[in-house]
Design a protein around this motif. Structure first.
Motif, PDB file in Angstrom:
ATOM      1  N   GLU A  38      11.276  27.516  11.551  1.00 18.80           N
ATOM      2  CA  GLU A  38      11.812  26.164  11.387  1.00 18.80           C
ATOM      3  C   GLU A  38      11.416  25.586  10.036  1.00 18.80           C
ATOM      4  O   GLU A  38      12.206  24.911   9.369  1.00 18.80           O
ATOM      5  CB  GLU A  38      11.302  25.265  12.514  1.00 18.80           C
ATOM      6  N   GLY A  39      10.175  25.867   9.616  1.00 12.61           N
ATOM      7  CA  GLY A  39       9.703  25.395   8.319  1.00 12.61           C
ATOM      8  C   GLY A  39      10.452  26.035   7.171  1.00 12.61           C
ATOM      9  O   GLY A  39      10.706  25.392   6.139  1.00 12.61           O
ATOM     10  N   VAL A  40      10.820  27.290   7.337  1.00 15.77           N
ATOM     11  CA  VAL A  40      11.592  28.002   6.308  1.00 15.77           C
ATOM     12  C   VAL A  40      12.920  27.289   6.087  1.00 15.77           C
ATOM     13  O   VAL A  40      13.362  27.097   4.949  1.00 15.77           O
ATOM     14  CB  VAL A  40      11.832  29.474   6.729  1.00 15.77           C
ATOM     15  N   PHE A  41      13.564  26.884   7.161  1.00 11.90           N
ATOM     16  CA  PHE A  41      14.858  26.207   7.026  1.00 11.90           C
ATOM     17  C   PHE A  41      14.698  24.797   6.477  1.00 11.90           C
ATOM     18  O   PHE A  41      15.530  24.326   5.707  1.00 11.90           O
ATOM     19  CB  PHE A  41      15.590  26.167   8.377  1.00 11.90           C
ATOM     20  N   ALA A  42      13.648  24.120   6.901  1.00 15.03           N
ATOM     21  CA  ALA A  42      13.437  22.758   6.417  1.00 15.03           C
ATOM     22  C   ALA A  42      13.201  22.790   4.908  1.00 15.03           C
ATOM     23  O   ALA A  42      13.973  22.246   4.121  1.00 15.03           O
ATOM     24  CB  ALA A  42      12.263  22.106   7.135  1.00 15.03           C
ATOM     25  N   GLY A  43      12.139  23.479   4.497  1.00 18.55           N
ATOM     26  CA  GLY A  43      11.847  23.683   3.082  1.00 18.55           C
ATOM     27  C   GLY A  43      12.124  22.488   2.199  1.00 18.55           C
ATOM     28  O   GLY A  43      12.115  21.342   2.628  1.00 18.55           O
ATOM     29  N   LYS A  44      12.401  22.755   0.942  1.00 18.72           N
ATOM     30  CA  LYS A  44      12.718  21.685  -0.012  1.00 18.72           C
ATOM     31  C   LYS A  44      14.160  21.208   0.163  1.00 18.72           C
ATOM     32  O   LYS A  44      14.471  20.051  -0.080  1.00 18.72           O
ATOM     33  CB  LYS A  44      12.509  22.183  -1.443  1.00 18.72           C
ATOM     34  N   SER A  45      15.026  22.127   0.579  1.00 22.63           N
ATOM     35  CA  SER A  45      16.447  21.761   0.715  1.00 22.63           C
ATOM     36  C   SER A  45      16.725  21.042   2.028  1.00 22.63           C
ATOM     37  O   SER A  45      17.804  20.499   2.229  1.00 22.63           O
ATOM     38  CB  SER A  45      17.326  23.015   0.640  1.00 22.63           C
ATOM     39  N   ASN A  46      15.737  21.065   2.943  1.00 28.93           N
ATOM     40  CA  ASN A  46      15.865  20.389   4.243  1.00 28.93           C
ATOM     41  C   ASN A  46      17.125  20.828   4.985  1.00 28.93           C
ATOM     42  O   ASN A  46      17.863  20.016   5.540  1.00 28.93           O
ATOM     43  CB  ASN A  46      15.874  18.868   4.054  1.00 28.93           C
ATOM     44  N   THR A  47      17.378  22.149   4.980  1.00 26.06           N
ATOM     45  CA  THR A  47      18.534  22.706   5.675  1.00 26.06           C
ATOM     46  C   THR A  47      18.333  22.629   7.179  1.00 26.06           C
ATOM     47  O   THR A  47      17.240  22.879   7.680  1.00 26.06           O
ATOM     48  CB  THR A  47      18.742  24.194   5.271  1.00 26.06           C
ATOM     49  N   ILE A  48      19.389  22.289   7.906  1.00 31.28           N
ATOM     50  CA  ILE A  48      19.311  22.239   9.370  1.00 31.28           C
ATOM     51  C   ILE A  48      19.352  23.653   9.918  1.00 31.28           C
ATOM     52  O   ILE A  48      20.257  24.431   9.607  1.00 31.28           O
ATOM     53  CB  ILE A  48      20.476  21.411   9.944  1.00 31.28           C
ATOM     54  N   SER A  49      18.380  23.998  10.716  1.00 30.07           N
ATOM     55  CA  SER A  49      18.312  25.346  11.273  1.00 30.07           C
ATOM     56  C   SER A  49      19.321  25.513  12.405  1.00 30.07           C
ATOM     57  O   SER A  49      19.375  24.686  13.327  1.00 30.07           O
ATOM     58  CB  SER A  49      16.909  25.631  11.804  1.00 30.07           C
ATOM     59  N   PRO A  50      20.106  26.591  12.373  1.00 30.46           N
ATOM     60  CA  PRO A  50      21.046  26.856  13.472  1.00 30.46           C
ATOM     61  C   PRO A  50      20.334  27.415  14.696  1.00 30.46           C
ATOM     62  O   PRO A  50      20.956  27.639  15.733  1.00 30.46           O
ATOM     63  CB  PRO A  50      21.989  27.903  12.866  1.00 30.46           C
ATOM     64  N   LEU A  51      19.026  27.627  14.567  1.00 29.80           N
ATOM     65  CA  LEU A  51      18.255  28.249  15.650  1.00 29.80           C
ATOM     66  C   LEU A  51      17.473  27.239  16.478  1.00 29.80           C
ATOM     67  O   LEU A  51      16.887  27.597  17.502  1.00 29.80           O
ATOM     68  CB  LEU A  51      17.282  29.277  15.056  1.00 29.80           C
ATOM     69  N   THR A  52      17.458  25.983  16.025  1.00 29.10           N
ATOM     70  CA  THR A  52      16.588  24.987  16.665  1.00 29.10           C
ATOM     71  C   THR A  52      16.787  24.846  18.176  1.00 29.10           C
ATOM     72  O   THR A  52      15.807  24.848  18.928  1.00 29.10           O
ATOM     73  CB  THR A  52      16.747  23.620  15.978  1.00 29.10           C
ATOM     74  N   PRO A  53      18.029  24.711  18.678  1.00 32.16           N
ATOM     75  CA  PRO A  53      18.187  24.570  20.136  1.00 32.16           C
ATOM     76  C   PRO A  53      17.602  25.749  20.913  1.00 32.16           C
ATOM     77  O   PRO A  53      16.934  25.553  21.938  1.00 32.16           O
ATOM     78  CB  PRO A  53      19.711  24.478  20.309  1.00 32.16           C
ATOM     79  N   MET A  54      17.826  26.965  20.418  1.00 32.53           N
ATOM     80  CA  MET A  54      17.293  28.152  21.091  1.00 32.53           C
ATOM     81  C   MET A  54      15.777  28.209  20.943  1.00 32.53           C
ATOM     82  O   MET A  54      15.059  28.624  21.860  1.00 32.53           O
ATOM     83  CB  MET A  54      17.932  29.417  20.511  1.00 32.53           C
ATOM     84  N   LYS A  55      15.269  27.766  19.803  1.00 32.56           N
ATOM     85  CA  LYS A  55      13.837  27.773  19.556  1.00 32.56           C
ATOM     86  C   LYS A  55      13.115  26.829  20.504  1.00 32.56           C
ATOM     87  O   LYS A  55      12.011  27.111  20.976  1.00 32.56           O
ATOM     88  CB  LYS A  55      13.570  27.383  18.095  1.00 32.56           C
ATOM     89  N   ILE A  56      13.737  25.678  20.818  1.00 29.78           N
ATOM     90  CA  ILE A  56      13.126  24.718  21.730  1.00 29.78           C
ATOM     91  C   ILE A  56      12.919  25.350  23.100  1.00 29.78           C
ATOM     92  O   ILE A  56      11.852  25.221  23.715  1.00 29.78           O
ATOM     93  CB  ILE A  56      14.005  23.449  21.835  1.00 29.78           C
ATOM     94  N   GLU A  57      13.928  26.063  23.590  1.00 29.75           N
ATOM     95  CA  GLU A  57      13.814  26.725  24.894  1.00 29.75           C
ATOM     96  C   GLU A  57      12.775  27.841  24.849  1.00 29.75           C
ATOM     97  O   GLU A  57      12.019  28.045  25.801  1.00 29.75           O
ATOM     98  CB  GLU A  57      15.171  27.291  25.311  1.00 29.75           C
ATOM     99  N   PHE A  58      12.748  28.557  23.736  1.00 28.22           N
ATOM    100  CA  PHE A  58      11.779  29.636  23.561  1.00 28.22           C
ATOM    101  C   PHE A  58      10.355  29.078  23.583  1.00 28.22           C
ATOM    102  O   PHE A  58       9.480  29.592  24.285  1.00 28.22           O
ATOM    103  CB  PHE A  58      12.057  30.348  22.237  1.00 28.22           C
ATOM    104  N   SER A  59      10.120  28.030  22.822  1.00 28.94           N
ATOM    105  CA  SER A  59       8.788  27.424  22.756  1.00 28.94           C
ATOM    106  C   SER A  59       8.356  26.880  24.117  1.00 28.94           C
ATOM    107  O   SER A  59       7.187  26.965  24.495  1.00 28.94           O
ATOM    108  CB  SER A  59       8.767  26.301  21.718  1.00 28.94           C
TER     109      SER A  59
END
Length: 328
Positions: free
Chosen positions: A291-312
């Motif tokens: 998630e931090g990789v996607f946020a980075g300086k460009s603050n890109t929205i991660s396409p994995l966030t919804p799946m990551k929430i369930e995983f976490s």
């Protein structure tokens, strides 16, 4: 603490797990919050035990009843149309024509209720079922009004009605279950983790604590693998070079997470709970790093966030059970 057998009341198992300090997120480390969370979870455990929340799959039972209602409704609809082809009496024709429309609409409404049930729009689901029942009654009323007799479908209609009522009953029980869990968790600091843990226990009441730990870890492994596979698809379909670079990093991170979770399973079998906890916990770090990789300086929205929430969420449940299994 090795395993919990069926002789131990479920509410005791729930107290043991929900009172674990490892339910507390990193943001709640100070002692004041810890005391509050411990007290909250004990209240939730008592609430769950007092209300004897059943572990039946009410959504599945509702779907089964409604699917059968659709089959019965279609059977009535085809029977109506078959009789229409054979009758010449004006009033009978009018009655049958009305019934054909009624049952076509009724089947459509039950299909609509299934979609609402899947979307957890329970009020809409119940309204559609009630309207379907009303349509079936209109058919009977029309025969009574025009011909002063019962329709040829009265017996079939009764079965259709019972299936619809069964669907309604199970939806009401599902709503009651969810309300009890939501209300019980409403005062906790980590409401979502609380609800997830309660549901996980309800769905797997028959397992001992060791079995619960393995199942939780296996579910986390499945979720992590699903994310890694999704990343592989995105790598083939994404043209943005910046996003591709981030996806490649995340692919490696989730692969590491999967490997660590796999390593925790034999550790569980050998009662090496500390190692199992460490490896499962590392999976969360990998997901957060992605998630931090996607946020980075460009603050890109991660396409994995919804799946990551369930995983976490599943990883957190795994850690809760493993820590309690270790006696911590």
């Amino acid at each position: 603490m090795g395993s919990l057998h069926g002789l131990i009341p479920f509410c005791l198992v729930l107290v043991l797990v929900l009172s674990s300090s490892h339910l507390i997120a990193k943001a709640h480390k100070n002692s004041t919050n810890q005391i509050k969370v411990e007290a909250d979870f004990k209240i939730i455990a008592e609430l769950a035990g007092k209300n004897a929340i059943p572990n039946a799959d009410f959504q599945g039972l509702a779907k089964l009843a409604l699917t059968k209602a659709i089959s019965k409704g279609n059977a009535i609809y085809h029977r109506v149309n078959s009789l229409l082809l054979k009758t010449s009496d004006m009033y009978t024709t009018r009655s049958l024509t009305g019934c054909s429309t009624n049952y076509k609409d009724a089947v459509g409404l039950i299909n609509k209720s299934l979609a609402a049930l899947e979307a957890k729009n329970y009020d809409d689901a119940k309204t559609s079922i009630t309207d379907a029942l009303a349509n079936s009654t209109k058919c009977e009323d029309r025969f009574e009004e025009l011909l002063q007799r019962n329709s040829p479908f009265t017996f079939m209609k009764a079965k259709f009605g019972l299936l619809c009522l069964s669907g309604l009953k199970h939806i009401n029980l599902l709503v009651q279950n969810e309300r009890l869990i939501t209300e019980g968790c409403s005062q906790t600091l980590d409401k979502e983790l609380c609800k997830s843990t309660v549901v996980f226990f309800l769905e797997n009441k028959g397992l001992g604590l060791h079995g619960l730990a393995k199942l939780a870890v296996q579910k986390a492994l499945q979720d992590g693998t699903r994310i890694h596979n999704h990343i592989s698809v995105l790598l083939k379909t994404t043209s943005d070079k910046c996003v591709l670079k981030k996806l490649k990093s995340c692919s490696a991170l989730y692969l590491t997470a999967i490997e660590k979770i796999k390593e925790s399973l034999p550790a569980l079998d050998c009662n090496r709970y500390g190692d199992a906890s460490t490896w499962v916990g590392a999976a969360t770090d990998s997901a957060e790093t992605c998630e931090g990789v996607f946020a980075g300086k460009s603050n890109t929205i991660s396409p994995l966030t919804p799946m990551k929430i369930e995983f976490s969420k599943q990883v957190s449940i795994s850690l809760v059970v493993i820590k309690k299994l270790a006696g911590n």
